[in-house]
Design an enzyme around this catalytic site. Structure first.
Site, PDB file in Angstrom:
ATOM      1  N   GLY A   1     -66.928  47.445 -12.244  1.00 19.82           N
ATOM      2  CA  GLY A   1     -66.130  47.823 -11.078  1.00 19.82           C
ATOM      3  C   GLY A   1     -65.452  49.171 -11.241  1.00 19.82           C
ATOM      4  O   GLY A   1     -65.806  49.963 -12.098  1.00 19.82           O
TER       5      GLY A   1
ATOM      6  N   HIS B   1     -67.559  54.669  -9.099  1.00 15.66           N
ATOM      7  CA  HIS B   1     -67.542  56.094  -8.759  1.00 15.66           C
ATOM      8  C   HIS B   1     -68.979  56.524  -8.467  1.00 15.66           C
ATOM      9  O   HIS B   1     -69.900  55.692  -8.508  1.00 15.66           O
ATOM     10  CB  HIS B   1     -66.924  56.912  -9.901  1.00 15.66           C
TER      11      HIS B   1
ATOM     12  N   HIS C   1     -71.914  55.266 -10.602  1.00 15.64           N
ATOM     13  CA  HIS C   1     -72.444  53.928 -10.302  1.00 15.64           C
ATOM     14  C   HIS C   1     -73.334  53.977  -9.057  1.00 15.64           C
ATOM     15  O   HIS C   1     -74.392  53.362  -9.007  1.00 15.64           O
ATOM     16  CB  HIS C   1     -71.303  52.940 -10.010  1.00 15.64           C
TER      17      HIS C   1
ATOM     18  N   GLN D   1     -77.333  56.846 -18.732  1.00 14.76           N
ATOM     19  CA  GLN D   1     -77.560  57.502 -20.025  1.00 14.76           C
ATOM     20  C   GLN D   1     -76.221  57.864 -20.689  1.00 14.76           C
ATOM     21  O   GLN D   1     -76.165  58.085 -21.891  1.00 14.76           O
ATOM     22  CB  GLN D   1     -78.432  58.742 -19.782  1.00 14.76           C
TER      23      GLN D   1
ATOM     24  N   ASP E   1     -73.811  55.965 -21.454  1.00 16.25           N
ATOM     25  CA  ASP E   1     -73.596  54.995 -22.534  1.00 16.25           C
ATOM     26  C   ASP E   1     -74.913  54.867 -23.286  1.00 16.25           C
ATOM     27  O   ASP E   1     -75.608  53.843 -23.192  1.00 16.25           O
ATOM     28  CB  ASP E   1     -73.152  53.653 -21.948  1.00 16.25           C
TER      29      ASP E   1
ATOM     30  N   MET F   1     -68.687  61.369 -15.333  1.00  9.61           N
ATOM     31  CA  MET F   1     -67.898  60.423 -14.538  1.00  9.61           C
ATOM     32  C   MET F   1     -67.700  59.133 -15.321  1.00  9.61           C
ATOM     33  O   MET F   1     -68.634  58.627 -15.958  1.00  9.61           O
ATOM     34  CB  MET F   1     -68.598  60.136 -13.217  1.00  9.61           C
ATOM     35  N   SER F   2     -66.491  58.621 -15.284  1.00  8.16           N
ATOM     36  CA  SER F   2     -66.163  57.376 -15.988  1.00  8.16           C
ATOM     37  C   SER F   2     -64.931  56.771 -15.330  1.00  8.16           C
ATOM     38  O   SER F   2     -64.027  57.504 -14.906  1.00  8.16           O
ATOM     39  CB  SER F   2     -65.850  57.691 -17.452  1.00  8.16           C
ATOM     40  N   SER F   3     -64.899  55.450 -15.263  1.00  5.71           N
ATOM     41  CA  SER F   3     -63.723  54.784 -14.679  1.00  5.71           C
ATOM     42  C   SER F   3     -62.485  55.115 -15.499  1.00  5.71           C
ATOM     43  O   SER F   3     -61.369  55.129 -14.987  1.00  5.71           O
ATOM     44  CB  SER F   3     -63.933  53.271 -14.653  1.00  5.71           C
ATOM     45  N   ARG F   4     -62.663  55.381 -16.796  1.00  8.98           N
ATOM     46  CA  ARG F   4     -61.507  55.657 -17.667  1.00  8.98           C
ATOM     47  C   ARG F   4     -60.947  57.068 -17.470  1.00  8.98           C
ATOM     48  O   ARG F   4     -59.856  57.348 -17.965  1.00  8.98           O
ATOM     49  CB  ARG F   4     -61.886  55.444 -19.137  1.00  8.98           C
TER      50      ARG F   4
HETATM   51  O1  PAF Z   1     -71.450  49.693 -18.816  1.00  8.38           O
HETATM   52  C1  PAF Z   1     -70.727  48.785 -18.351  1.00  8.38           C
HETATM   53  O2  PAF Z   1     -70.038  48.940 -17.350  1.00  8.38           O
HETATM   54  C2  PAF Z   1     -70.676  47.451 -19.076  1.00  8.38           C
HETATM   55  O3  PAF Z   1     -70.765  47.611 -20.450  1.00  8.38           O
HETATM   56  C3  PAF Z   1     -71.717  46.442 -18.555  1.00  8.38           C
HETATM   57  C4  PAF Z   1     -73.126  46.915 -18.824  1.00  8.38           C
HETATM   58  C5  PAF Z   1     -71.526  46.207 -17.075  1.00  8.38           C
HETATM   59  C6  PAF Z   1     -71.540  45.097 -19.271  1.00  8.38           C
HETATM   60  O4  PAF Z   1     -70.286  44.560 -19.068  1.00  8.38           O
END
Ligand code: PAF
Length: 277
Positions: free
Chosen positions: A28, A31, A34, A144, A146, A180-183
């Protein structure tokens, strides 16, 4: 778009249609990164499913599970134009009382994020395998950004003969290069101004390799010097590794994965780039 909260509802929805399904697992706080995965899923599949689940088992005891940003209303409005099914289970639905089974991918989880965050990939691979079994997609889409997560999921799928294609999607960046990252939302304005140095250091690595620098240690030194110019940045690791085994390399051999974790105050950012010939 249907929002499904139980495993039984998600299974029922999947059973009702034999059409190809692309799946994007998320935690969730969505951004554009996703949404680019969702768009790619839409291109190749008749149906698109997205899961929103902040998975407690992939956070360490001192990590940000409780404070991880959440905004379901905003997430659902972002997904609506692109998505058929949103699976949003509760913690109890995914891990009911007595839950006791875990997936451990050995080897490639020993280094980088795996060694910095013990137990993280056990939580990730367990929840992803559970989600795959519940949603039963044909293809699943991962960023990519992660890179090690992607490698772990690919290995798990191969080792467990899971019949789902794993599609790797390029990192989406802000205009100044920050991945981009939620954090990113945790960053103070000053930290946010410094954070593009991660991508700048990756570009520097690429440039040096292009100019013929083959010594990984020399490249790491130059990257470190650049990042250290930002007083807010505290390097946790910089790695130059074989892109498949994730083992450190001394001499550049393509494709090589340059990856890093850097702290800005209490916020930990990761980024990477694959060096290719
Ligand atoms: O990358 C993420 O957001 C999470 O590690 C995932 C793949 C949804 C698993 O919880």
């Amino acid at each position: 778009m249907e929002v499904l909260k139980t495993i039984a509802e998600m299974r029922q929805a999947r059973k009702a249609s034999k059409k190809t399904m692309g799946f994007v697992p998320t935690m969730g706080y969505l951004h554009e990164g996703h949404i680019s995965l969702v768009r790619q899923a839409r291109e190749k599949n008749k149906l698109v499913a997205v899961s929103i689940f902040v998975n407690p088992t992939q956070f360490g005891p001192k990590e940000d599970f409780r404070t991880y940003p959440r905004d379901t209303k905003h997430d659902l409005s972002m997904l609506k134009p692109h998505t058929d099914f949103v699976f949003m289970p509760s913690d109890e639905e995914m891990y009911p009382e007595g839950y006791d089974s875990w997936v451990e991918v050995k080897g490639i989880t020993d280094m980088l994020e795996g060694s910095a965050r013990p137990g993280h990939f056990r939580g990730v691979s367990t929840v992803v395998l559970k989600l795959f079994n519940i949603v039963q997609p044909n293809r699943a889409y991962f960023g990519q950004k992660d890179a090690q997560q992607l490698a772990v999921i690919k290995k798990m799928v191969k080792d467990f003969d899971v019949n789902i294609d794993i599609v790797a999607c390029p990192t989406v960046r802000e205009s100044d290069g920050l991945a981009m990252s939620s954090r990113n939302t945790y960053l103070t304005p000053e930290q946010r101004r410094s954070a593009p140095v991660l991508y700048q250091s990756l570009q520097l690595a690429q440039e040096l390799a292009k100019q013929g620098e083959w010594d990984a240690l020399a490249i790491r030194k130059e990257m470190t010097k650049l990042i250290q110019k930002e007083s807010q940045a505290d390097i946790e690791y910089i790695s130059i590794a074989d892109n498949e085994t994730l083992k450190e390399i001394h001499r550049i051999k393509y494709p090589a994965l340059v990856s890093m974790a850097v702290r800005f105050g209490r916020t930990r950012l990761i980024d990477n780039l694959v060096l290719e010939e």
